[in-house]
Design an enzyme around this catalytic site. Sequence first.
Site, PDB file in Angstrom:
ATOM      1  N   LYS A 181      -2.637   5.750  -4.408  1.00  0.00           N
ATOM      2  CA  LYS A 181      -3.786   6.622  -4.147  1.00  0.00           C
ATOM      3  C   LYS A 181      -3.629   7.982  -4.819  1.00  0.00           C
ATOM      4  CE  LYS A 181      -3.908   4.513   0.435  1.00  0.00           C
ATOM      5  NZ  LYS A 181      -2.493   4.427   0.800  1.00  0.00           N
ATOM      6  N   ASP A 230       0.842  -1.207   0.000  1.00  0.00           N
ATOM      7  CA  ASP A 230       0.000   0.000   0.000  1.00  0.00           C
ATOM      8  C   ASP A 230       0.875   1.255   0.000  1.00  0.00           C
ATOM      9  OD1 ASP A 230      -2.833   1.179   0.576  1.00  0.00           O
ATOM     10  OD2 ASP A 230      -1.519   2.185   2.010  1.00  0.00           O
ATOM     11  N   HIS A 256      -7.669   9.089  -2.379  1.00  0.00           N
ATOM     12  CA  HIS A 256      -7.090   9.075  -1.031  1.00  0.00           C
ATOM     13  C   HIS A 256      -8.044   9.661   0.025  1.00  0.00           C
ATOM     14  CE1 HIS A 256      -2.882   9.053   1.035  1.00  0.00           C
ATOM     15  NE2 HIS A 256      -3.817   8.759   1.885  1.00  0.00           N
ATOM     16  N   TYR A 302       2.688   9.760   0.022  1.00  0.00           N
ATOM     17  CA  TYR A 302       3.710   9.170   0.899  1.00  0.00           C
ATOM     18  C   TYR A 302       5.121   9.439   0.354  1.00  0.00           C
ATOM     19  CZ  TYR A 302      -0.266   6.383   2.640  1.00  0.00           C
ATOM     20  OH  TYR A 302      -1.475   5.969   3.151  1.00  0.00           O
TER      21      TYR A 302
HETATM   22  P1  NAP Z   1      -0.201   0.945  12.159  1.00  0.00           P
HETATM   23  O1  NAP Z   1       0.150   0.011  11.062  1.00  0.00           O
HETATM   24  O2  NAP Z   1      -1.395   0.666  13.000  1.00  0.00           O
HETATM   25  O3  NAP Z   1       1.009   1.114  13.164  1.00  0.00           O
HETATM   26  C1  NAP Z   1       2.334   1.271  12.729  1.00  0.00           C
HETATM   27  C2  NAP Z   1       3.191   1.461  13.987  1.00  0.00           C
HETATM   28  O4  NAP Z   1       3.115   0.296  14.809  1.00  0.00           O
HETATM   29  C3  NAP Z   1       4.635   1.684  13.659  1.00  0.00           C
HETATM   30  O5  NAP Z   1       5.121   2.602  14.605  1.00  0.00           O
HETATM   31  C4  NAP Z   1       5.269   0.307  13.894  1.00  0.00           C
HETATM   32  O6  NAP Z   1       6.607   0.453  14.318  1.00  0.00           O
HETATM   33  C5  NAP Z   1       4.412  -0.261  15.003  1.00  0.00           C
HETATM   34  N1  NAP Z   1       4.259  -1.714  14.937  1.00  0.00           N
HETATM   35  C6  NAP Z   1       4.057  -2.471  13.835  1.00  0.00           C
HETATM   36  N2  NAP Z   1       3.935  -3.766  14.164  1.00  0.00           N
HETATM   37  C7  NAP Z   1       4.052  -3.833  15.510  1.00  0.00           C
HETATM   38  C8  NAP Z   1       4.011  -4.903  16.442  1.00  0.00           C
HETATM   39  N3  NAP Z   1       3.818  -6.166  16.042  1.00  0.00           N
HETATM   40  N4  NAP Z   1       4.170  -4.613  17.755  1.00  0.00           N
HETATM   41  C9  NAP Z   1       4.377  -3.332  18.175  1.00  0.00           C
HETATM   42  N5  NAP Z   1       4.427  -2.284  17.344  1.00  0.00           N
HETATM   43  C10 NAP Z   1       4.262  -2.527  16.009  1.00  0.00           C
HETATM   44  O7  NAP Z   1      -0.398   2.446  11.612  1.00  0.00           O
HETATM   45  P2  NAP Z   1      -0.084   3.229  10.265  1.00  0.00           P
HETATM   46  O8  NAP Z   1       1.319   3.041   9.844  1.00  0.00           O
HETATM   47  O9  NAP Z   1      -0.596   4.596  10.476  1.00  0.00           O
HETATM   48  O10 NAP Z   1      -1.068   2.548   9.203  1.00  0.00           O
HETATM   49  C11 NAP Z   1      -0.686   1.502   8.348  1.00  0.00           C
HETATM   50  C12 NAP Z   1      -0.715   1.937   6.902  1.00  0.00           C
HETATM   51  O11 NAP Z   1      -2.000   2.449   6.560  1.00  0.00           O
HETATM   52  C13 NAP Z   1       0.241   3.073   6.549  1.00  0.00           C
HETATM   53  O12 NAP Z   1       1.563   2.637   6.463  1.00  0.00           O
HETATM   54  C14 NAP Z   1      -0.347   3.523   5.246  1.00  0.00           C
HETATM   55  O13 NAP Z   1       0.062   2.644   4.204  1.00  0.00           O
HETATM   56  C15 NAP Z   1      -1.847   3.396   5.508  1.00  0.00           C
HETATM   57  N6  NAP Z   1      -2.525   4.652   5.901  1.00  0.00           N
HETATM   58  C16 NAP Z   1      -3.495   5.156   5.086  1.00  0.00           C
HETATM   59  C17 NAP Z   1      -4.170   6.316   5.425  1.00  0.00           C
HETATM   60  C18 NAP Z   1      -5.237   6.828   4.506  1.00  0.00           C
HETATM   61  O14 NAP Z   1      -5.686   7.981   4.673  1.00  0.00           O
HETATM   62  N7  NAP Z   1      -5.682   6.062   3.537  1.00  0.00           N
HETATM   63  C19 NAP Z   1      -3.857   7.001   6.607  1.00  0.00           C
HETATM   64  C20 NAP Z   1      -2.880   6.460   7.437  1.00  0.00           C
HETATM   65  C21 NAP Z   1      -2.219   5.282   7.085  1.00  0.00           C
HETATM   66  P3  NAP Z   1       7.845  -0.315  13.586  1.00  0.00           P
HETATM   67  O15 NAP Z   1       7.879   0.167  12.182  1.00  0.00           O
HETATM   68  O16 NAP Z   1       9.022   0.124  14.384  1.00  0.00           O
HETATM   69  O17 NAP Z   1       7.552  -1.780  13.735  1.00  0.00           O
END
Ligand code: NAP
Length: 279
Positions: A76, A46, A109, A51
């Site tokens: 997106k 994704d 997006h 990004y």
């Molecule tokens: P997330 O995946 O819920 O959380 C990521 C965070 O959690 C990072 O700090 C990561 O750190 C940590 N983490 C990952 N696995 C873990 C585990 N097993 N145990 C403990 N900590 C862990 O949040 P997100 O990155 O905001 O969302 C995921 C994806 O959604 C984004 O990368 C993006 O592609 C997408 N997104 C889309 C939108 C939209 O508007 N469409 C908005 C926000 C995000 P480490 O890297 O150090 O493991």
Amino acid sequence: MTTIPTFALGDGTSIPAIGFGTYPLRGREGTDATLSAIDAGYRLLDTAVNYRNEDAVGAAVRETDVPREELVIATKLPGRDHGFEETITSFRGSLDSLGLDTIDLYLIHWPNPSVGKYVDSWKAMVQLQKEGLVRTIGVSNFTTDFLTRLADETGVLPAVNQVELHPYFPQEELLAFHRQHGVQTEAWSPLGKAQAPFAEEPVAAAAAAHGVSPAQVVLRWHHERGVLPIPKSASPERQRTNLDIFDFALTEAEVQAITALGKPDGRLFDGDPNTHEEM
Ligand code: NAP
């Protein structure tokens, strides 16, 4: 390596039941993290124009030994490119940045309602799909009202809606609408990012009961609800364990107890698509 189940989409295609979130991974570090995710077994990647890492993800697609047709590349359309012609031009830019001929999943997006052009963008995406340049078209951060407007004005409902969704914001009503209309839910910030509910009693208790980590419980909770999570991790070890959620199951009571952690103001930031806009 974990074998990932798939979800059937309303457009007749299918999609892996979990994907790899790439924000804010960039540059060589982003390519390496994406390569290790592919090695772990992720096939859905994704990315987004905003990004600023389509190039890093595209490099991983070229460098991996996994054939292109086994990968599902999602990107997106940014808010500043809304409009029919603007969308076509932005899409070509994404193909260039990724170094690809086609995109597997193309999403709007954010709806940006004050701009008022998301229906025009959607018409362009329907055309791109007809031309075979995009396999599946969808949206992100759309409410039921915005989805209904797309269906009313174009006759085509998105196959996917990627929204904020985690235990503190479980999106019960939107999920019910998606189920009724055959829209696949994708969860962004599926772990709750910095506010992960790992210490909450229902999550910790399920982790202890099943001998898994709290993060695996949360990701499995998404799966039990038919939701496709896209967790981001820069760590190869966490990438691997985040995928390892397909050989245990939560009970209905465990799912309900985690869903009950939801709060009306449970969003991570004030990302209400009616008012929050991103260009
Ligand atoms: P997330 O995946 O819920 O959380 C990521 C965070 O959690 C990072 O700090 C990561 O750190 C940590 N983490 C990952 N696995 C873990 C585990 N097993 N145990 C403990 N900590 C862990 O949040 P997100 O990155 O905001 O969302 C995921 C994806 O959604 C984004 O990368 C993006 O592609 C997408 N997104 C889309 C939108 C939209 O508007 N469409 C908005 C926000 C995000 P480490 O890297 O150090 O493991």
